[in-house]
Design a protein around this motif. Sequence first.
Motif, mmCIF file in Angstrom:
data_model
loop_
_atom_site.group_PDB
_atom_site.id
_atom_site.type_symbol
_atom_site.label_atom_id
_atom_site.label_comp_id
_atom_site.label_asym_id
_atom_site.label_seq_id
_atom_site.Cartn_x
_atom_site.Cartn_y
_atom_site.Cartn_z
ATOM 1 N N UNK A 1 0.884 -1.163 0.079
ATOM 2 C CA UNK A 1 0.064 -0.007 -0.037
ATOM 3 C C UNK A 1 1.015 1.185 -0.003
ATOM 4 N N UNK A 2 0.672 2.081 -0.992
ATOM 5 C CA UNK A 2 1.512 3.247 -1.263
ATOM 6 C C UNK A 2 0.950 4.432 0.192
ATOM 7 N N UNK A 3 1.738 5.273 0.437
ATOM 8 C CA UNK A 3 1.557 6.527 1.328
ATOM 9 C C UNK A 3 0.936 7.303 0.593
ATOM 10 N N UNK A 4 -0.284 8.079 1.026
ATOM 11 C CA UNK A 4 -1.008 8.978 0.182
ATOM 12 C C UNK A 4 -0.211 10.263 0.044
ATOM 13 N N UNK A 5 0.006 10.684 -1.013
ATOM 14 C CA UNK A 5 0.538 12.131 -1.453
ATOM 15 C C UNK A 5 -0.264 13.224 -0.696
ATOM 16 N N UNK A 6 0.682 14.185 -0.214
ATOM 17 C CA UNK A 6 0.142 15.617 0.144
ATOM 18 C C UNK A 6 0.095 16.273 -1.265
ATOM 19 N N UNK A 7 -0.793 16.913 -1.793
ATOM 20 C CA UNK A 7 -0.827 17.408 -3.052
ATOM 21 C C UNK A 7 -1.244 19.001 -3.193
ATOM 22 N N UNK A 8 -0.183 19.657 -3.624
ATOM 23 C CA UNK A 8 -0.785 21.307 -3.678
ATOM 24 C C UNK A 8 -1.301 21.378 -5.203
ATOM 25 N N UNK A 9 -2.581 21.856 -5.230
ATOM 26 C CA UNK A 9 -3.027 21.923 -6.404
ATOM 27 C C UNK A 9 -2.608 23.574 -6.780
ATOM 28 N N UNK A 10 -1.919 23.724 -7.729
ATOM 29 C CA UNK A 10 -1.464 25.193 -8.206
ATOM 30 C C UNK A 10 -1.995 25.805 -9.607
ATOM 31 N N UNK A 11 -1.699 27.087 -9.691
ATOM 32 C CA UNK A 11 -1.755 27.660 -11.093
ATOM 33 C C UNK A 11 -2.240 29.196 -10.866
ATOM 34 N N UNK A 12 -2.423 29.734 -11.930
ATOM 35 C CA UNK A 12 -2.774 31.132 -11.836
ATOM 36 C C UNK A 12 -4.185 31.066 -11.395
ATOM 37 N N UNK A 13 -4.738 32.155 -10.900
ATOM 38 C CA UNK A 13 -6.117 32.564 -10.581
ATOM 39 C C UNK A 13 -7.212 32.061 -11.805
ATOM 40 N N UNK A 14 -8.245 31.396 -11.488
ATOM 41 C CA UNK A 14 -9.337 31.044 -12.448
ATOM 42 C C UNK A 14 -8.836 29.812 -13.134
ATOM 43 N N UNK A 15 -8.040 29.173 -12.722
ATOM 44 C CA UNK A 15 -7.807 27.908 -13.349
ATOM 45 C C UNK A 15 -8.696 26.772 -12.634
ATOM 46 N N UNK A 16 -9.085 26.895 -11.472
ATOM 47 C CA UNK A 16 -10.224 26.027 -10.983
ATOM 48 C C UNK A 16 -9.529 25.431 -9.769
ATOM 49 N N UNK A 17 -8.587 26.044 -9.018
ATOM 50 C CA UNK A 17 -7.951 25.319 -7.895
ATOM 51 C C UNK A 17 -9.065 25.083 -6.984
ATOM 52 N N UNK A 18 -10.058 25.803 -6.681
ATOM 53 C CA UNK A 18 -10.898 25.665 -5.512
ATOM 54 C C UNK A 18 -11.991 24.745 -6.019
ATOM 55 N N UNK A 19 -12.332 24.502 -7.373
ATOM 56 C CA UNK A 19 -13.207 23.473 -7.846
ATOM 57 C C UNK A 19 -12.538 22.022 -7.909
ATOM 58 N N UNK A 20 -11.257 21.992 -8.395
ATOM 59 C CA UNK A 20 -10.490 20.752 -8.666
ATOM 60 C C UNK A 20 -9.955 20.279 -7.282
ATOM 61 N N UNK A 21 -9.365 21.160 -6.491
ATOM 62 C CA UNK A 21 -8.757 20.508 -5.144
ATOM 63 C C UNK A 21 -9.918 19.604 -4.334
ATOM 64 N N UNK A 22 -10.987 20.181 -4.114
ATOM 65 C CA UNK A 22 -11.745 19.225 -3.290
ATOM 66 C C UNK A 22 -12.355 17.931 -4.222
ATOM 67 N N UNK A 23 -12.467 18.108 -5.385
ATOM 68 C CA UNK A 23 -12.778 16.967 -6.175
ATOM 69 C C UNK A 23 -11.664 15.766 -6.127
ATOM 70 N N UNK A 24 -10.461 16.499 -6.265
ATOM 71 C CA UNK A 24 -9.427 15.571 -6.328
ATOM 72 C C UNK A 24 -9.188 14.863 -4.771
ATOM 73 N N UNK A 25 -9.417 15.548 -3.847
ATOM 74 C CA UNK A 25 -9.091 15.276 -2.598
ATOM 75 C C UNK A 25 -10.308 14.208 -2.256
#
Length: 181
Positions: A1-25
């Motif tokens: 079993x692999x250790x889960x990553x700590x992922x930083x969702x990055x990018x310029x404003x408006x790329x969807x960090x706040x939308x994609x972050x929770x979906x990815x989590x």
Amino acid sequence: MRTPHVVVVMGVAGTGKTTIGPLLAARLGVPYAEGDDFHPPANIAKMSAGVPLDDDDRWPWLDAIGAWAHGRAGLGGVVSSSALKRSYRDRLRAAAPGVVFVHLTGDRELIESRMGGRRGHFMPTALLDSQFATLQPLQADEAGVAVDVSGSPEEITARAVSALDGLDSSPQSPEAHLPPQ
């Protein structure tokens, strides 16, 4: 079993960090932290007034995100942060050495149209040019992947999960982490 990553969702404003972050989590089965929540009130006031943050504004914010990521080491988590400059990502890695980055990328026209459609966010479209001017894409020696933001949030999230799976199966060399051009 692999250790889960700590992922930083990055990018310029408006790329969807706040939308994609929770979906990815949710897809990874780990908690999500909204990077904007780590900003002190002075930063939000400055951005709301259309004034870009400088590095002195960003260091405490990045340190707070790094502390959260450090606390999630070995447990996994997803946090959003523009992390536009290499020095910002270096600071996050100094606090949480195992973080990996998902760089949400897209053309300016698409991102600007998405920014124009959102309501109640403190980051005005007028700051998009400064975001692109500041952006230093992931380098070959940085653990992370670039993910295009065209399509639906579900499609973008699926691409991110697939790209992260590719990181897990690739050899541990700097070249293995080179984002697609």
